[in-house]
Design a protein around this motif. Structure first.
Motif, PDB file in Angstrom:
ATOM      1  N   ALA A  57      -5.893 -11.022 -10.411  1.00 14.06           N
ATOM      2  CA  ALA A  57      -6.609 -10.995  -9.129  1.00 14.06           C
ATOM      3  C   ALA A  57      -7.811 -10.055  -9.142  1.00 14.06           C
ATOM      4  O   ALA A  57      -8.737 -10.209  -8.353  1.00 14.06           O
ATOM      5  N   LEU A  58      -7.812  -9.087 -10.037  1.00 15.53           N
ATOM      6  CA  LEU A  58      -8.921  -8.125 -10.073  1.00 15.53           C
ATOM      7  C   LEU A  58     -10.082  -8.603 -10.940  1.00 15.53           C
ATOM      8  O   LEU A  58     -11.117  -7.954 -10.993  1.00 15.53           O
ATOM      9  N   ALA A 165       2.010  -0.747  -1.188  1.00 19.97           N
ATOM     10  CA  ALA A 165       2.360  -2.157  -1.284  1.00 19.97           C
ATOM     11  C   ALA A 165       3.838  -2.295  -0.935  1.00 19.97           C
ATOM     12  O   ALA A 165       4.674  -1.573  -1.470  1.00 19.97           O
ATOM     13  N   VAL A 166       4.145  -3.201  -0.007  1.00 19.36           N
ATOM     14  CA  VAL A 166       5.546  -3.469   0.337  1.00 19.36           C
ATOM     15  C   VAL A 166       5.920  -4.794  -0.319  1.00 19.36           C
ATOM     16  O   VAL A 166       5.557  -5.868   0.166  1.00 19.36           O
ATOM     17  N   ASN A 167       6.605  -4.708  -1.423  1.00 16.71           N
ATOM     18  CA  ASN A 167       6.873  -5.857  -2.288  1.00 16.71           C
ATOM     19  C   ASN A 167       8.191  -6.563  -1.917  1.00 16.71           C
ATOM     20  O   ASN A 167       8.992  -6.030  -1.178  1.00 16.71           O
ATOM     21  N   LYS A 168       8.368  -7.750  -2.479  1.00 16.51           N
ATOM     22  CA  LYS A 168       9.569  -8.591  -2.264  1.00 16.51           C
ATOM     23  C   LYS A 168       9.665  -9.042  -0.818  1.00 16.51           C
ATOM     24  O   LYS A 168      10.754  -9.130  -0.246  1.00 16.51           O
ATOM     25  N   LEU A 169       8.494  -9.339  -0.247  1.00 22.51           N
ATOM     26  CA  LEU A 169       8.433  -9.823   1.131  1.00 22.51           C
ATOM     27  C   LEU A 169       9.188 -11.132   1.265  1.00 22.51           C
ATOM     28  O   LEU A 169       9.730 -11.436   2.332  1.00 22.51           O
ATOM     29  N   ASP A 170       9.271 -11.889   0.167  1.00 21.07           N
ATOM     30  CA  ASP A 170      10.015 -13.159   0.181  1.00 21.07           C
ATOM     31  C   ASP A 170      11.499 -12.935   0.459  1.00 21.07           C
ATOM     32  O   ASP A 170      12.195 -13.836   0.909  1.00 21.07           O
ATOM     33  N   PRO A 194      -3.703   2.234   3.775  1.00 21.08           N
ATOM     34  CA  PRO A 194      -3.342   0.887   4.229  1.00 21.08           C
ATOM     35  C   PRO A 194      -2.020   0.431   3.628  1.00 21.08           C
ATOM     36  O   PRO A 194      -1.620   0.878   2.559  1.00 21.08           O
ATOM     37  N   VAL A 195      -1.349  -0.449   4.357  1.00 18.40           N
ATOM     38  CA  VAL A 195      -0.067  -1.001   3.915  1.00 18.40           C
ATOM     39  C   VAL A 195      -0.249  -2.498   3.660  1.00 18.40           C
ATOM     40  O   VAL A 195      -0.750  -3.210   4.533  1.00 18.40           O
ATOM     41  N   PHE A 196       0.116  -2.959   2.477  1.00 18.50           N
ATOM     42  CA  PHE A 196      -0.023  -4.377   2.136  1.00 18.50           C
ATOM     43  C   PHE A 196       1.344  -5.004   1.868  1.00 18.50           C
ATOM     44  O   PHE A 196       1.895  -4.836   0.786  1.00 18.50           O
ATOM     45  N   PRO A 197       1.879  -5.724   2.850  1.00 19.63           N
ATOM     46  CA  PRO A 197       3.114  -6.474   2.591  1.00 19.63           C
ATOM     47  C   PRO A 197       2.768  -7.636   1.661  1.00 19.63           C
ATOM     48  O   PRO A 197       1.777  -8.337   1.885  1.00 19.63           O
ATOM     49  N   ALA A 210      -5.694  -6.779  -3.685  1.00 24.54           N
ATOM     50  CA  ALA A 210      -6.701  -6.822  -4.759  1.00 24.54           C
ATOM     51  C   ALA A 210      -8.102  -6.616  -4.188  1.00 24.54           C
ATOM     52  O   ALA A 210      -8.922  -5.900  -4.777  1.00 24.54           O
ATOM     53  N   GLY A 211      -8.372  -7.212  -3.031  1.00 20.04           N
ATOM     54  CA  GLY A 211      -9.683  -7.058  -2.396  1.00 20.04           C
ATOM     55  C   GLY A 211      -9.941  -5.601  -2.025  1.00 20.04           C
ATOM     56  O   GLY A 211     -11.029  -5.060  -2.263  1.00 20.04           O
ATOM     57  N   TRP A 212      -8.929  -4.977  -1.475  1.00 20.37           N
ATOM     58  CA  TRP A 212      -9.073  -3.567  -1.089  1.00 20.37           C
ATOM     59  C   TRP A 212      -9.271  -2.703  -2.333  1.00 20.37           C
ATOM     60  O   TRP A 212     -10.122  -1.802  -2.346  1.00 20.37           O
ATOM     61  N   LEU A 213      -8.513  -2.972  -3.379  1.00 17.07           N
ATOM     62  CA  LEU A 213      -8.648  -2.194  -4.616  1.00 17.07           C
ATOM     63  C   LEU A 213     -10.040  -2.363  -5.211  1.00 17.07           C
ATOM     64  O   LEU A 213     -10.664  -1.390  -5.633  1.00 17.07           O
ATOM     65  N   LYS A 214     -10.542  -3.600  -5.221  1.00 18.91           N
ATOM     66  CA  LYS A 214     -11.886  -3.848  -5.761  1.00 18.91           C
ATOM     67  C   LYS A 214     -12.928  -3.018  -5.024  1.00 18.91           C
ATOM     68  O   LYS A 214     -13.795  -2.397  -5.635  1.00 18.91           O
ATOM     69  N   ALA A 215     -12.839  -3.024  -3.702  1.00 13.58           N
ATOM     70  CA  ALA A 215     -13.795  -2.262  -2.900  1.00 13.58           C
ATOM     71  C   ALA A 215     -13.660  -0.764  -3.188  1.00 13.58           C
ATOM     72  O   ALA A 215     -14.657  -0.063  -3.380  1.00 13.58           O
ATOM     73  N   ARG A 216     -12.428  -0.286  -3.254  1.00 16.81           N
ATOM     74  CA  ARG A 216     -12.196   1.144  -3.467  1.00 16.81           C
ATOM     75  C   ARG A 216     -12.570   1.594  -4.870  1.00 16.81           C
ATOM     76  O   ARG A 216     -13.008   2.718  -5.085  1.00 16.81           O
TER      77      ARG A 216
END
Lengths: 222, 222
Positions: A57-58, A165-170, A194-197, A210-216
């Motif tokens: 994604a990056l 990152a809040v993983n395993k949202l599934d 920021p929190v990314f589920p 990934a978008g936030w990381l790219k910007a940062r």
């Protein structure tokens, strides 16, 4: 009593040495125009699975990876299959990566041709939070099955997180996990993070992170 | 380099002091006819939930609990609701319980009227494995969402485990978790340790573990 006192003394001296090593790493990264992300979380939170998604994604950012493990090379072999440059770091029993181990790891990995290096730290919500490694960004992965109370119990990790990152949202339907409660508890410790589920398994939500990381990481147009 | 060397030196001395403190705890336990269980596992593995089940299932054994946490008293408050004798231990940032903290914890808790004390260690698969606390038994909790590869990555914890609980069995359908692979990996490190798949949520499998614990803690007819 004696023992606890000794541990704390050593810790202070070690932390001062650690800060000096982190500064060397920052200079090395600046010289190469590369960025370092310290990826932390519990054992089994899904750090490696998320990393596999982020390597894709990056893009076009060129990602290198340092896999820190107490033992084994399971994760490094998994990451190597993506074609990303990766090395395995063995900590020989140590429960965290410190700045000097990180500095030597980066030298061994080599920064040429890389835009971003991820250090996948030892799976541990306590010790890695105490040792800065010279990273530009600290990405903490918490997974749904671990529970929404983790910021209460491991506050330092959530205080140092630049991004959560809040993983395993599934898996959300299978667990009593209150995402709003988690957000509030994390925000109490680090309001600006920021929190990314997301789900590294299905890919849901990965693009937002990934978008936030790219910007940062300043690599939007690299 | 310097720093790593210092850490290892300190560690050796600390481990010797630790062994001496553990011996004091063993003598204290013998004098009171009580047993100590060191309960370890990742953050969110379900140590507290399992403990709530065991407090019931181990009756008529009288269970006391020491809840070790970096911070917070969430778990101690939960356990207190069962009526079990419980104290909260704060490790002030330390990532594991050592033998001296445990010894002082037991003094504070008081062993009179207790048959078994559970020390719920800090959620961490690395550091607690290195510090004996004087326990009669080490119970390690791994949960399904963490993955079946954990013995490969955190071998010491599985090498010191006298008994392994595989928790969150109810969530098995939602995860790629190979119970046979886990059993084989755990057995390679500690062949004699039994593995108990269970769900602290539904109660499934808890009785088998409780039965084994009763036999091992010699309290069948207490």
């Amino acid at each position: 009593m004696t023992m606890a006192f000794e541990i704390f003394e050593t810790r202070e001296r070690a932390l001062a040495d650690n800060a000096a090593a982190a500064e060397l790493t920052r200079a090395n990264l600046r010289a190469h125009g590369a960025r370092l992300v310290n990826l932390m979380g519990s054992p089994g939170a899904g750090k490696t699975s998320l990393l596999l998604r982020l390597i894709e994604a990056l893009k076009p950012l060129r990602v290198g990876v340092m896999e820190a493990d107490v033992d084994s090379d399971v994760d490094a072999r998994t990451v190597a299959r993506t074609g990303a440059k990766v090395i395995q770091l063995h900590t020989a029993g140590l429960c965290h990566m410190d700045a000097d181990m990180t500095r030597r790891g980066l030298e061994r990995l080599g920064l040429d041709g890389l835009d971003v290096v991820f250090l996948e730290n030892i799976g541990n919500l306590v010790c890695p939070a105490e040792f800065e490694v010279g990273a530009d960004l600290r990405l903490v992965v918490l997974s749904v099955p671990e529970g929404d109370d983790k910021p209460l119990k491991y506050p330092l990790m959530f205080r140092v997180a630049d991004c959560l990152a809040v993983n395993k949202l599934d898996a959300l339907p299978a667990f009593d996990f209150d995402l709003d409660a988690l957000r509030a508890r994390a925000a109490a410790l680090r309001p600006e993070a920021p929190v990314f589920p997301l789900s590294a398994k299905t890919g849901e939500g990965v693009d937002a992170l990934a978008g936030w990381l790219k910007a940062r990481l300043g690599g939007e147009a690299t």
